[in-house]
Design a protein around this motif. Structure first.
Motif, PDB file in Angstrom:
ATOM      1  N   MET A   1     -47.492 -31.373  31.148  1.00 31.45           N
ATOM      2  CA  MET A   1     -47.769 -30.458  32.246  1.00 31.45           C
ATOM      3  C   MET A   1     -46.956 -30.908  33.463  1.00 31.45           C
ATOM      4  SD  MET A   1     -51.472 -29.460  34.017  1.00 31.45           S
ATOM      5  CE  MET A   1     -52.222 -29.054  32.467  1.00 31.45           C
ATOM      6  N   SER A   2     -46.311 -29.958  34.132  1.00 34.35           N
ATOM      7  CA  SER A   2     -45.494 -30.287  35.310  1.00 34.35           C
ATOM      8  C   SER A   2     -46.382 -30.729  36.473  1.00 34.35           C
ATOM      9  CB  SER A   2     -44.667 -29.078  35.732  1.00 34.35           C
ATOM     10  OG  SER A   2     -45.496 -28.106  36.333  1.00 34.35           O
ATOM     11  N   GLN A   3     -45.772 -31.378  37.448  1.00 33.16           N
ATOM     12  CA  GLN A   3     -46.523 -31.805  38.635  1.00 33.16           C
ATOM     13  C   GLN A   3     -47.112 -30.596  39.351  1.00 33.16           C
ATOM     14  OE1 GLN A   3     -43.291 -34.283  40.378  1.00 33.16           O
ATOM     15  NE2 GLN A   3     -44.935 -35.776  40.644  1.00 33.16           N
ATOM     16  N   ARG A   4     -46.339 -29.507  39.407  1.00 37.24           N
ATOM     17  CA  ARG A   4     -46.805 -28.294  40.061  1.00 37.24           C
ATOM     18  C   ARG A   4     -48.015 -27.710  39.328  1.00 37.24           C
ATOM     19  NH1 ARG A   4     -47.430 -23.360  39.928  1.00 37.24           N
ATOM     20  NH2 ARG A   4     -46.998 -21.937  41.616  1.00 37.24           N
ATOM     21  N   ASP A   5     -47.924 -27.627  38.000  1.00 42.75           N
ATOM     22  CA  ASP A   5     -49.033 -27.078  37.211  1.00 42.75           C
ATOM     23  C   ASP A   5     -50.279 -27.939  37.319  1.00 42.75           C
ATOM     24  OD1 ASP A   5     -47.444 -24.955  36.413  1.00 42.75           O
ATOM     25  OD2 ASP A   5     -46.962 -25.823  34.455  1.00 42.75           O
ATOM     26  N   SER A   6     -50.080 -29.241  37.320  1.00 43.20           N
ATOM     27  CA  SER A   6     -51.203 -30.166  37.461  1.00 43.20           C
ATOM     28  C   SER A   6     -51.895 -29.979  38.813  1.00 43.20           C
ATOM     29  CB  SER A   6     -50.696 -31.600  37.305  1.00 43.20           C
ATOM     30  OG  SER A   6     -51.743 -32.513  37.451  1.00 43.20           O
ATOM     31  N   ALA A   7     -51.103 -29.840  39.876  1.00 35.18           N
ATOM     32  CA  ALA A   7     -51.664 -29.619  41.220  1.00 35.18           C
ATOM     33  C   ALA A   7     -52.392 -28.282  41.278  1.00 35.18           C
ATOM     34  CB  ALA A   7     -50.545 -29.669  42.268  1.00 35.18           C
TER      35      ALA A   7
ATOM     36  N   VAL B   1     -53.181 -20.558  49.459  1.00 38.71           N
ATOM     37  CA  VAL B   1     -52.645 -21.861  49.066  1.00 38.71           C
ATOM     38  C   VAL B   1     -51.347 -21.631  48.304  1.00 38.71           C
ATOM     39  CG1 VAL B   1     -53.041 -23.987  47.761  1.00 38.71           C
ATOM     40  CG2 VAL B   1     -54.983 -22.809  48.830  1.00 38.71           C
ATOM     41  N   GLU B   2     -50.299 -22.302  48.731  1.00 41.93           N
ATOM     42  CA  GLU B   2     -49.025 -22.289  48.014  1.00 41.93           C
ATOM     43  C   GLU B   2     -48.752 -23.712  47.542  1.00 41.93           C
ATOM     44  OE1 GLU B   2     -47.291 -19.781  47.112  1.00 41.93           O
ATOM     45  OE2 GLU B   2     -47.481 -18.172  48.583  1.00 41.93           O
ATOM     46  N   ILE B   3     -48.155 -23.819  46.360  1.00 47.30           N
ATOM     47  CA  ILE B   3     -47.866 -25.125  45.778  1.00 47.30           C
ATOM     48  C   ILE B   3     -46.354 -25.292  45.654  1.00 47.30           C
ATOM     49  CG2 ILE B   3     -48.202 -26.632  43.786  1.00 47.30           C
ATOM     50  CD1 ILE B   3     -50.848 -25.006  43.325  1.00 47.30           C
ATOM     51  N   VAL B   4     -45.860 -26.409  46.154  1.00 51.57           N
ATOM     52  CA  VAL B   4     -44.433 -26.707  46.095  1.00 51.57           C
ATOM     53  C   VAL B   4     -44.052 -26.913  44.631  1.00 51.57           C
ATOM     54  CG1 VAL B   4     -42.627 -28.332  46.801  1.00 51.57           C
ATOM     55  CG2 VAL B   4     -44.481 -27.759  48.384  1.00 51.57           C
ATOM     56  N   SER B   5     -43.139 -26.078  44.139  1.00 51.20           N
ATOM     57  CA  SER B   5     -42.734 -26.180  42.737  1.00 51.20           C
ATOM     58  C   SER B   5     -41.534 -27.108  42.550  1.00 51.20           C
ATOM     59  CB  SER B   5     -42.410 -24.800  42.168  1.00 51.20           C
ATOM     60  OG  SER B   5     -41.405 -24.181  42.927  1.00 51.20           O
ATOM     61  N   HIS B   6     -40.785 -27.332  43.627  1.00 52.98           N
ATOM     62  CA  HIS B   6     -39.631 -28.223  43.607  1.00 52.98           C
ATOM     63  C   HIS B   6     -39.408 -28.669  45.054  1.00 52.98           C
ATOM     64  CE1 HIS B   6     -35.413 -29.486  43.359  1.00 52.98           C
ATOM     65  NE2 HIS B   6     -35.682 -29.732  42.089  1.00 52.98           N
ATOM     66  N   PRO B   7     -39.025 -29.913  45.274  1.00 55.73           N
ATOM     67  CA  PRO B   7     -38.833 -30.374  46.654  1.00 55.73           C
ATOM     68  C   PRO B   7     -37.924 -29.471  47.494  1.00 55.73           C
ATOM     69  CG  PRO B   7     -38.795 -32.256  45.183  1.00 55.73           C
ATOM     70  CD  PRO B   7     -38.852 -31.016  44.308  1.00 55.73           C
ATOM     71  N   SER B   8     -36.967 -28.815  46.867  1.00 50.65           N
ATOM     72  CA  SER B   8     -36.064 -27.939  47.612  1.00 50.65           C
ATOM     73  C   SER B   8     -36.746 -26.667  48.109  1.00 50.65           C
ATOM     74  CB  SER B   8     -34.851 -27.561  46.750  1.00 50.65           C
ATOM     75  OG  SER B   8     -35.259 -26.777  45.650  1.00 50.65           O
ATOM     76  N   HIS B   9     -37.925 -26.359  47.589  1.00 48.22           N
ATOM     77  CA  HIS B   9     -38.665 -25.163  48.006  1.00 48.22           C
ATOM     78  C   HIS B   9     -39.626 -25.431  49.166  1.00 48.22           C
ATOM     79  CE1 HIS B   9     -38.076 -23.664  43.626  1.00 48.22           C
ATOM     80  NE2 HIS B   9     -36.978 -23.536  44.339  1.00 48.22           N
ATOM     81  N   ARG B  10     -39.793 -26.686  49.521  1.00 46.01           N
ATOM     82  CA  ARG B  10     -40.738 -27.084  50.576  1.00 46.01           C
ATOM     83  C   ARG B  10     -40.470 -26.357  51.891  1.00 46.01           C
ATOM     84  NH1 ARG B  10     -39.812 -32.451  50.377  1.00 46.01           N
ATOM     85  NH2 ARG B  10     -41.289 -32.679  48.663  1.00 46.01           N
TER      86      ARG B  10
ATOM     87  N   VAL C   1     -50.470 -25.895  52.077  1.00 43.16           N
ATOM     88  CA  VAL C   1     -49.297 -26.144  51.246  1.00 43.16           C
ATOM     89  C   VAL C   1     -49.555 -27.444  50.487  1.00 43.16           C
ATOM     90  CG1 VAL C   1     -46.820 -26.606  51.186  1.00 43.16           C
ATOM     91  CG2 VAL C   1     -47.740 -24.958  52.838  1.00 43.16           C
ATOM     92  N   ALA C   2     -49.703 -27.311  49.178  1.00 41.05           N
ATOM     93  CA  ALA C   2     -49.929 -28.477  48.319  1.00 41.05           C
ATOM     94  C   ALA C   2     -48.574 -28.958  47.817  1.00 41.05           C
ATOM     95  CB  ALA C   2     -50.832 -28.101  47.156  1.00 41.05           C
ATOM     96  N   ASP C   3     -48.290 -30.213  48.060  1.00 39.45           N
ATOM     97  CA  ASP C   3     -47.001 -30.779  47.670  1.00 39.45           C
ATOM     98  C   ASP C   3     -47.236 -31.917  46.674  1.00 39.45           C
ATOM     99  OD1 ASP C   3     -44.520 -32.009  47.461  1.00 39.45           O
ATOM    100  OD2 ASP C   3     -44.021 -31.607  49.551  1.00 39.45           O
ATOM    101  N   PRO C   4     -47.128 -31.616  45.373  1.00 42.58           N
ATOM    102  CA  PRO C   4     -47.374 -32.649  44.371  1.00 42.58           C
ATOM    103  C   PRO C   4     -46.314 -33.750  44.361  1.00 42.58           C
ATOM    104  CG  PRO C   4     -46.602 -30.630  43.316  1.00 42.58           C
ATOM    105  CD  PRO C   4     -46.810 -30.322  44.777  1.00 42.58           C
ATOM    106  N   PHE C   5     -45.166 -33.501  44.979  1.00 44.45           N
ATOM    107  CA  PHE C   5     -44.108 -34.507  45.015  1.00 44.45           C
ATOM    108  C   PHE C   5     -44.378 -35.542  46.104  1.00 44.45           C
ATOM    109  CE2 PHE C   5     -42.544 -30.530  43.370  1.00 44.45           C
ATOM    110  CZ  PHE C   5     -42.064 -30.923  42.133  1.00 44.45           C
ATOM    111  N   GLU C   6     -44.989 -35.108  47.198  1.00 47.85           N
ATOM    112  CA  GLU C   6     -45.376 -36.031  48.276  1.00 47.85           C
ATOM    113  C   GLU C   6     -46.857 -36.412  48.175  1.00 47.85           C
ATOM    114  OE1 GLU C   6     -44.304 -34.283  52.018  1.00 47.85           O
ATOM    115  OE2 GLU C   6     -42.193 -34.783  51.759  1.00 47.85           O
TER     116      GLU C   6
END
Length: 140
Positions: free
Chosen positions: A1-7, A70-79, A100-105
């Protein structure tokens, strides 16, 4: 599962549980939101509508302004898009809270609408007791 999907799954579960426990409203995933007065149609990752406003929820869309988006960052470039253009769109539509949920940060940024612009806040007005944390999906 991707970080985005997990978040996404984590946030959807936490918000839904809280809303049910407190009988405060309805949490919906990826629902078309139409705000006709502002000529806006968007599909946020998660929306929350207070119980008192549940009439805006229709079979396959929300016609009106949800209480939380709620929006979830799907890739750091989309932040930047979520913290810029999308945030401005939701402010223009007068959505009271925007997250804004950012699973990368590993962070969930919460914003409340004050005088037509969003101000970052530590505590949600809609989910004041909810402490949401994002974890590293690789660590399980």
């Amino acid at each position: 599962m991707s970080q985005r999907d997990s978040a996404f799954v984590h946030l959807l579960t936490e918000l839904t549980h809280y809303a049910r426990e407190n009988q405060s409203g309805t949490v919906l995933p990826r629902m078309l939101v139409c705000v006709h007065e502002k000529a806006v149609a968007v599909i946020p990752d998660i929306v929350f509508v207070k119980r008192a406003r549940s009439g805006i929820i229709q079979k396959n869309r929300i016609c009106g302004v949800p209480n939380l988006v709620v929006e979830i960052v799907s890739h750091p470039s989309h932040r930047d898009k979520l913290l810029g253009k999308k945030k401005d769109t939701y402010a223009r539509c007068e959505v009271p809270e925007y997250w804004v949920a950012d699973p990368f940060e590993k962070v969930v940024r919460k914003y409340v609408l004050v005088g037509g612009t969003y101000q970052e806040t530590e505590k949600s007005r809609l989910f004041p007791d909810l402490q949401v944390q994002l974890f590293d999906s690789e660590k399980g």
